[in-house]
Write a protein that holds these residues in place. Sequence first.
Motif, PDB file in Angstrom:
ATOM      1  N   PHE A 156       0.825  -1.208   0.000  1.00  0.00           N
ATOM      2  CA  PHE A 156       0.000   0.000   0.000  1.00  0.00           C
ATOM      3  C   PHE A 156       0.864   1.266   0.000  1.00  0.00           C
ATOM      4  CE2 PHE A 156      -3.399  -2.889   1.360  1.00  0.00           C
ATOM      5  CZ  PHE A 156      -4.436  -2.428   0.569  1.00  0.00           C
ATOM      6  N   THR A 157       2.043   1.199   0.611  1.00  0.00           N
ATOM      7  CA  THR A 157       2.957   2.339   0.567  1.00  0.00           C
ATOM      8  C   THR A 157       3.470   2.562  -0.849  1.00  0.00           C
ATOM      9  OG1 THR A 157       3.647   2.017   2.864  1.00  0.00           O
ATOM     10  CG2 THR A 157       5.135   3.258   1.443  1.00  0.00           C
ATOM     11  N   LEU A 158       3.829   1.481  -1.537  1.00  0.00           N
ATOM     12  CA  LEU A 158       4.266   1.605  -2.925  1.00  0.00           C
ATOM     13  C   LEU A 158       3.138   2.145  -3.806  1.00  0.00           C
ATOM     14  CD1 LEU A 158       6.306  -1.712  -3.339  1.00  0.00           C
ATOM     15  CD2 LEU A 158       7.205   0.610  -3.082  1.00  0.00           C
ATOM     16  N   GLN A 159       1.919   1.693  -3.544  1.00  0.00           N
ATOM     17  CA  GLN A 159       0.787   2.200  -4.321  1.00  0.00           C
ATOM     18  C   GLN A 159       0.532   3.683  -4.022  1.00  0.00           C
ATOM     19  OE1 GLN A 159      -2.500   3.248  -3.386  1.00  0.00           O
ATOM     20  NE2 GLN A 159      -2.988   3.527  -5.565  1.00  0.00           N
ATOM     21  N   GLN A 160       0.616   4.049  -2.751  1.00  0.00           N
ATOM     22  CA  GLN A 160       0.387   5.437  -2.363  1.00  0.00           C
ATOM     23  C   GLN A 160       1.448   6.359  -2.969  1.00  0.00           C
ATOM     24  OE1 GLN A 160      -2.268   6.451  -0.045  1.00  0.00           O
ATOM     25  NE2 GLN A 160      -1.726   8.423  -0.942  1.00  0.00           N
ATOM     26  N   SER A 161       2.665   5.829  -3.141  1.00  0.00           N
ATOM     27  CA  SER A 161       3.763   6.629  -3.706  1.00  0.00           C
ATOM     28  C   SER A 161       3.848   6.507  -5.227  1.00  0.00           C
ATOM     29  CB  SER A 161       5.090   6.174  -3.085  1.00  0.00           C
ATOM     30  OG  SER A 161       5.053   6.267  -1.677  1.00  0.00           O
ATOM     31  N   HIS A 162       2.855   5.839  -5.836  1.00  0.00           N
ATOM     32  CA  HIS A 162       2.760   5.699  -7.295  1.00  0.00           C
ATOM     33  C   HIS A 162       3.906   4.879  -7.890  1.00  0.00           C
ATOM     34  CE1 HIS A 162      -0.439   8.680  -7.064  1.00  0.00           C
ATOM     35  NE2 HIS A 162       0.387   9.511  -6.443  1.00  0.00           N
ATOM     36  N   TRP A 163       4.439   3.954  -7.092  1.00  0.00           N
ATOM     37  CA  TRP A 163       5.439   3.036  -7.600  1.00  0.00           C
ATOM     38  C   TRP A 163       4.831   1.684  -7.961  1.00  0.00           C
ATOM     39  CZ3 TRP A 163      10.624   3.697  -8.655  1.00  0.00           C
ATOM     40  CH2 TRP A 163      11.169   4.926  -8.291  1.00  0.00           C
ATOM     41  N   LEU A 164       3.590   1.473  -7.624  1.00  0.00           N
ATOM     42  CA  LEU A 164       2.902   0.221  -7.940  1.00  0.00           C
ATOM     43  C   LEU A 164       1.747   0.546  -8.888  1.00  0.00           C
ATOM     44  CD1 LEU A 164       3.109  -2.791  -7.111  1.00  0.00           C
ATOM     45  CD2 LEU A 164       1.326  -2.352  -5.419  1.00  0.00           C
ATOM     46  N   PRO A 165       1.772   0.031 -10.125  1.00  0.00           N
ATOM     47  CA  PRO A 165       0.776   0.413 -11.127  1.00  0.00           C
ATOM     48  C   PRO A 165      -0.568  -0.276 -10.930  1.00  0.00           C
ATOM     49  CG  PRO A 165       2.284  -1.186 -12.056  1.00  0.00           C
ATOM     50  CD  PRO A 165       2.791  -0.890 -10.665  1.00  0.00           C
ATOM     51  N   ILE A 166      -1.241   0.080  -9.859  1.00  0.00           N
ATOM     52  CA  ILE A 166      -2.548  -0.507  -9.566  1.00  0.00           C
ATOM     53  C   ILE A 166      -3.322   0.496  -8.719  1.00  0.00           C
ATOM     54  CG2 ILE A 166      -1.701  -1.670  -7.498  1.00  0.00           C
ATOM     55  CD1 ILE A 166      -3.610  -3.954  -8.068  1.00  0.00           C
ATOM     56  N   SER A 167      -4.616   0.544  -8.893  1.00  0.00           N
ATOM     57  CA  SER A 167      -5.423   1.470  -8.102  1.00  0.00           C
ATOM     58  C   SER A 167      -5.587   0.939  -6.687  1.00  0.00           C
ATOM     59  CB  SER A 167      -6.795   1.663  -8.748  1.00  0.00           C
ATOM     60  OG  SER A 167      -7.564   0.475  -8.643  1.00  0.00           O
ATOM     61  N   LYS A 168      -5.867   1.860  -5.760  1.00  0.00           N
ATOM     62  CA  LYS A 168      -6.033   1.451  -4.364  1.00  0.00           C
ATOM     63  C   LYS A 168      -7.216   0.508  -4.210  1.00  0.00           C
ATOM     64  CE  LYS A 168      -5.216   4.274  -1.015  1.00  0.00           C
ATOM     65  NZ  LYS A 168      -5.279   5.390  -0.028  1.00  0.00           N
ATOM     66  N   ALA A 169      -8.306   0.751  -4.928  1.00  0.00           N
ATOM     67  CA  ALA A 169      -9.485  -0.108  -4.827  1.00  0.00           C
ATOM     68  C   ALA A 169      -9.156  -1.533  -5.254  1.00  0.00           C
ATOM     69  CB  ALA A 169     -10.624   0.454  -5.676  1.00  0.00           C
ATOM     70  N   ASN A 170      -8.405  -1.679  -6.346  1.00  0.00           N
ATOM     71  CA  ASN A 170      -8.037  -3.012  -6.813  1.00  0.00           C
ATOM     72  C   ASN A 170      -7.072  -3.700  -5.861  1.00  0.00           C
ATOM     73  OD1 ASN A 170      -9.608  -2.946  -9.142  1.00  0.00           O
ATOM     74  ND2 ASN A 170      -7.998  -1.947 -10.334  1.00  0.00           N
ATOM     75  N   LEU A 171      -6.146  -2.935  -5.284  1.00  0.00           N
ATOM     76  CA  LEU A 171      -5.209  -3.519  -4.331  1.00  0.00           C
ATOM     77  C   LEU A 171      -5.939  -3.973  -3.075  1.00  0.00           C
ATOM     78  CD1 LEU A 171      -2.343  -4.250  -3.594  1.00  0.00           C
ATOM     79  CD2 LEU A 171      -1.997  -1.904  -2.778  1.00  0.00           C
ATOM     80  N   ILE A 172      -6.885  -3.170  -2.600  1.00  0.00           N
ATOM     81  CA  ILE A 172      -7.682  -3.568  -1.437  1.00  0.00           C
ATOM     82  C   ILE A 172      -8.444  -4.856  -1.739  1.00  0.00           C
ATOM     83  CG2 ILE A 172      -9.721  -2.951  -0.056  1.00  0.00           C
ATOM     84  CD1 ILE A 172      -8.773  -0.061  -0.122  1.00  0.00           C
ATOM     85  N   PHE A 173      -9.032  -4.930  -2.905  1.00  0.00           N
ATOM     86  CA  PHE A 173      -9.817  -6.111  -3.270  1.00  0.00           C
ATOM     87  C   PHE A 173      -8.939  -7.357  -3.344  1.00  0.00           C
ATOM     88  CE2 PHE A 173     -11.551  -8.963  -6.534  1.00  0.00           C
ATOM     89  CZ  PHE A 173     -12.809  -9.200  -6.007  1.00  0.00           C
TER      90      PHE A 173
END
Length: 299
Positions: A197-214
């Motif tokens: 989630f930190t990588l996603q929040q910092s835009h280093w992980l190419p996935i939306s937060k909703a999809n990562l949560i799911f």
Amino acid sequence: MDALWALQLGELPATFSELPMFPVFDLGYYIVSILYLKYEPGAVDLSRRSPVASWLCAMLYCFGSYILADILLGDSPIDYFSNNSNVLLASAVWYLIFFCPMNLFYKCVSFLPVKLIFVAMKEMVRVRKIAVGVHHAHHHYHHGWVIMVLIGWVKGSGIALMSNFEQLLRGIWKPETNEVLHMSFPTKASLYGAILFTLQQSHWLPISKANLIFLFTMFMVTAKIFLTATHSHASPLAPLEAYICPILFGANSQEENYHGSAHGGSHGPAPAQLAPQPAPKSKEDLNEGTRKRKAKKAE
């Protein structure tokens, strides 16, 4: 491009990520958390001897992650107790599990098929708390990756990290059970989830937060339901860790034991092969068996 575009999940992840946790899913979280408290040795006796101490332990099991995160961020550790609805709901669950006549409520919620439903609810709340913790830390420290990971980890496994303090409330001191030294699967998974989630929040992980949560919720729910149904404490991440850790951090424990034996006597016999040991029973099974034996003796 979103990594889940090819799966064509549509609006499901977004709808799932917007599900309100209170009161239904929070109720499942409180039930499972306080069930685990009742499984602890001496917890039932403590509830009869000192209901206030038992209630405080139950509140730590339910809200320990918020308390520890607030301490780390410099906020008041009792701030979450201003949520009267959550505190009253958790208190009601604590009372019913420990003091319901004929133990009816405990027998119902600990019935395995019912318990698995509540376990799934708890993991849904856990993942949401990790995501919220990372977002909250990002709001305070925009470039503090370590802080974001730490707060997300604490939000996902707060009571496990505070277990030694909770033990003191029950009059027990077992420093060897430190969760940082012997991480359980939920604690490890919370740490890995906080990193994602930190990588996603910092835009280093190419996935939306909703999809990562799911996706992460599906993983946690599936893993915990399987572990609970099989009464296992094994980690689904163990095979991956066994492959990666020797590469990143050197020899594993088995190799270290071998080298240690070889250092003691280079011409001595090879270390004996240990016979495979049966899988240990979980703490839950042992404590449940102890209570049943005491009940039979009382009869």
